[in-house]
Design an enzyme around this catalytic site. Structure first.
Site, short mmCIF file in Angstrom:
data_model
loop_
_atom_site.label_atom_id
_atom_site.label_comp_id
_atom_site.label_asym_id
_atom_site.label_seq_id
_atom_site.Cartn_x
_atom_site.Cartn_y
_atom_site.Cartn_z
N LYS A 153 -55.04 61.06 72.07
CA LYS A 153 -55.65 61.72 70.90
C LYS A 153 -55.69 63.22 71.15
CE LYS A 153 -59.80 61.43 67.93
NZ LYS A 153 -61.10 60.77 67.68
N SER A 193 -61.92 58.96 62.95
CA SER A 193 -60.99 60.07 63.09
C SER A 193 -59.76 59.74 63.92
CB SER A 193 -61.71 61.27 63.73
OG SER A 193 -62.14 60.93 65.05
N SER A 203 -65.35 56.40 65.20
CA SER A 203 -63.95 56.83 65.15
C SER A 203 -62.97 56.04 66.00
CB SER A 203 -63.83 58.30 65.50
OG SER A 203 -64.14 59.07 64.37
N1 GLN Z 1 -66.59 59.27 60.37
C1 GLN Z 1 -67.62 59.83 61.19
C2 GLN Z 1 -67.74 61.30 60.92
O1 GLN Z 1 -67.02 61.79 60.13
C3 GLN Z 1 -67.38 59.56 62.63
C4 GLN Z 1 -66.37 60.44 63.25
C5 GLN Z 1 -66.21 60.18 64.70
O2 GLN Z 1 -66.66 59.16 65.22
N2 GLN Z 1 -65.59 61.14 65.38
O3 GLN Z 1 -68.55 61.97 61.47
#
Ligand code: GLN
Length: 493
Positions: free
Chosen positions: A78, A159, A183
């Protein structure tokens, strides 16, 4: 020969060890898939040379009898993990062109274990999002399509949407993810793969671009539970460079995998039964309960009474921490600098941040600075912290009567690209089942459990006690063995 890109991490490791194929063949097969999948936009940077170099070492190590746990396994990274000499962007314009001179602890551990890197995976900008649409480098497209749904492009989740897509499309057998509020789990659920967010502190955060430091946690994503166990073993561990790193030995997770749940109790949180939720989600959940009973577990209803406050608390705490973490991008120390003609220092800061951050990141910074401001700190931030404590306490109480908790990973299957971008609240609602475990710092994983009526994957979530990744993986394995999820996206790219 069989297509090497259909093999799991364990199969690659074992087959390489047995001499069935060379690591170079594996790296080349995956690199070819990566090169042929530009339409998915899963990678920001491709590094076939890195994967090849690690493969050559793996082949030499096999000849010398010095194989390592991940020798011969190429993976995706990532693009939130700093990689020495390889651009690291967090999918932002702000960090475009940023080439770290150091390696994140987690990625270094994976290279030390013999893995190679196929490239840096796309993500939501600074890991903020649930659909991978906030990336400066364009959205990732899920390999999945709705049955009879025309040709609509679907979100791969976020994400870690580059990670989920790359694994589902056989561009890599496994990848790293990070999970601040879902995410790893939500993109895994959207694409029919597995992923585990370990206990907060299990994996070092050192060298990972920070989003919300009290929530961020690295973890693996892969095709099955065994691969998640193998990857996690090689990512986790105490790191003196991260003050929140757990000083605990990493258990031998793969060796202790067992889907026999006799003597275990599974909790079903009644507050996760949402009014008006897609009936396919509830049906999958009920099927999952039956699978765990079949594996020998007892099932009890539990209550997590503060669940409904988790999402609002998360969307105060995460932006608050983000606004503080992102203050470092000032045009001086990293990446982008916008220097308008005749500009002074303040103008340079403002211009750099205006140009370097995307809309969602700016929204989070504004929310975060607002809830931390003198007049509102107690009303929002302090209140959210109290709620966080109550949520952690809910789990503690629940775990007095059960060993793991079973729930859906997300309230829906993958949605279409563009469907939720205009409405941040509906996007945030997608995290409803994921954020409670994040706020409590607990290990949680998603395993693919069913296809919905549109032919799209749905994931079941297992939440465990702190430090009990083993219990989570074992319950995941019990589901995996019974769900028999073998569906995969048909190749169209
Ligand atoms: N969807 C969540 C956010 O936008 C979680 C994102 C994440 O876990 N990095 O904050």
């Amino acid at each position: 020969m069989t297509d090497l890109t259909n093999l799991t991490v364990a199969q690659i490791r074992d087959g390489h060890r047995a001499g069935d194929f060379s690591a170079v063949e594996v790296a080349e097969a995956f690199s070819a898939n990566v090169a042929g999948a530009k339409a998915l936009n899963a990678f920001i940077v491709e590094t076939p040379e890195h994967a090849l170099a690690a493969a050559k070492t793996a082949d030499a190590d096999r000849a010398a009898g010095t194989l390592k746990p991940l020798s011969g396994v190429p993976i995706g990274m990532k693009d939130l993990f700093c990689t020495d000499g390889v651009q690291t962007t967090a999918a932002s314009h702000m960090l475009e062109g940023f080439v770290p001179r150091y390696e994140s602890t987690v990625s270094q551990k994976l290279w030390d274990a013999g893995a190679g890197m196929l490239g840096k995976l796309n993500l939501d900008q600074f890991a903020m999002g649930s659909s991978n649409e906030t990336s400066y480098f364009g959205n990732v497209i899920s390999p999945w399509k709705r049955k009879d749904g025309g040709n609509a492009s679907l979100a791969p989740g976020g994400s870690s949407g580059g990670s989920s897509t790359a694994i589902a499309a056989r561009l890599c057998p496994a990848a790293t993810g990070t999970d601040t509020g879902g995410s790893i789990r939500q993109p895994a659920a959207f694409t029919g793969i597995s992923g585990i967010k370990p206990t907060y502190g299990r994996c070092s955060r050192w060298g990972i671009v920070a989003f919300a430091s009290s929530l961020d946690q690295a973890g693996p994503m892969a095709r099955d539970v065994r691969d998640c166990a193998i990857m996690l073993e090689n990512m986790a561990g105490f790191d003196p460079k991260d003050a929140t790193s757990l000083n605990m030995a990493v258990p031998n997770l793969e060796a202790a995998l067992s889907s026999d749940l006799k003597g275990k109790t599974v909790g079903i949180p009644k507050e996760y039964r949402l009014e008006g939720i897609d009936p396919d989600i509830d049906a999958m959940w009920d099927a999952g309960i039956a699978m765990l009973k079949d594996a020998g577990a007892a099932v009890v209803e539990i209550s997590l009474p503060h669940t409904k406050y988790a999402l609002p608390a998360y969307y105060i705490i995460a932006p608050a921490e983000a606004s503080s973490n992102l203050a470092r991008y000032d045009g001086v120390r990293y990446g982008l600098r916008a220097l308008p003609q005749g500009a002074g220092l303040q103008d340079m800061y403002a211009a750099t941040r205006a140009e370097g951050f995307g809309a969602e990141v700016k929204r989070r910074i504004m929310i975060g600075t607002y809830v931390l401001s003198a007049g509102f700190y107690d009303a929002y931030y302090t209140q959210a912290q109290k709620v966080r404590t109550l949520i952690a306490r809910d789990f503690e109480r629940a775990f007095a009567s059960c060993d793991v908790i079973l729930a859906p990973t997300a309230p829906s299957a993958a949605f279409g690209l563009g469907e939720k971008m205009a409405d941040p609240l509906s996007m945030y609602l997608n995290d409803v089942f994921a954020v409670p475990a994040s706020l409590a710092g607990l290990p949680a994983m998603s395993v693919p459990a069913a296809l919905n009526r549109e032919g799209l994957p749905l994931g079941l979530q297992i939440i465990g006690k702190a430090f009990d990744e083993q219990g989570v993986l074992n319950a995941g394995l019990a589901i995996e063995e019974r769900a028999g999820f073998t569906a995969r996206a048909e190749k169209w790219w």
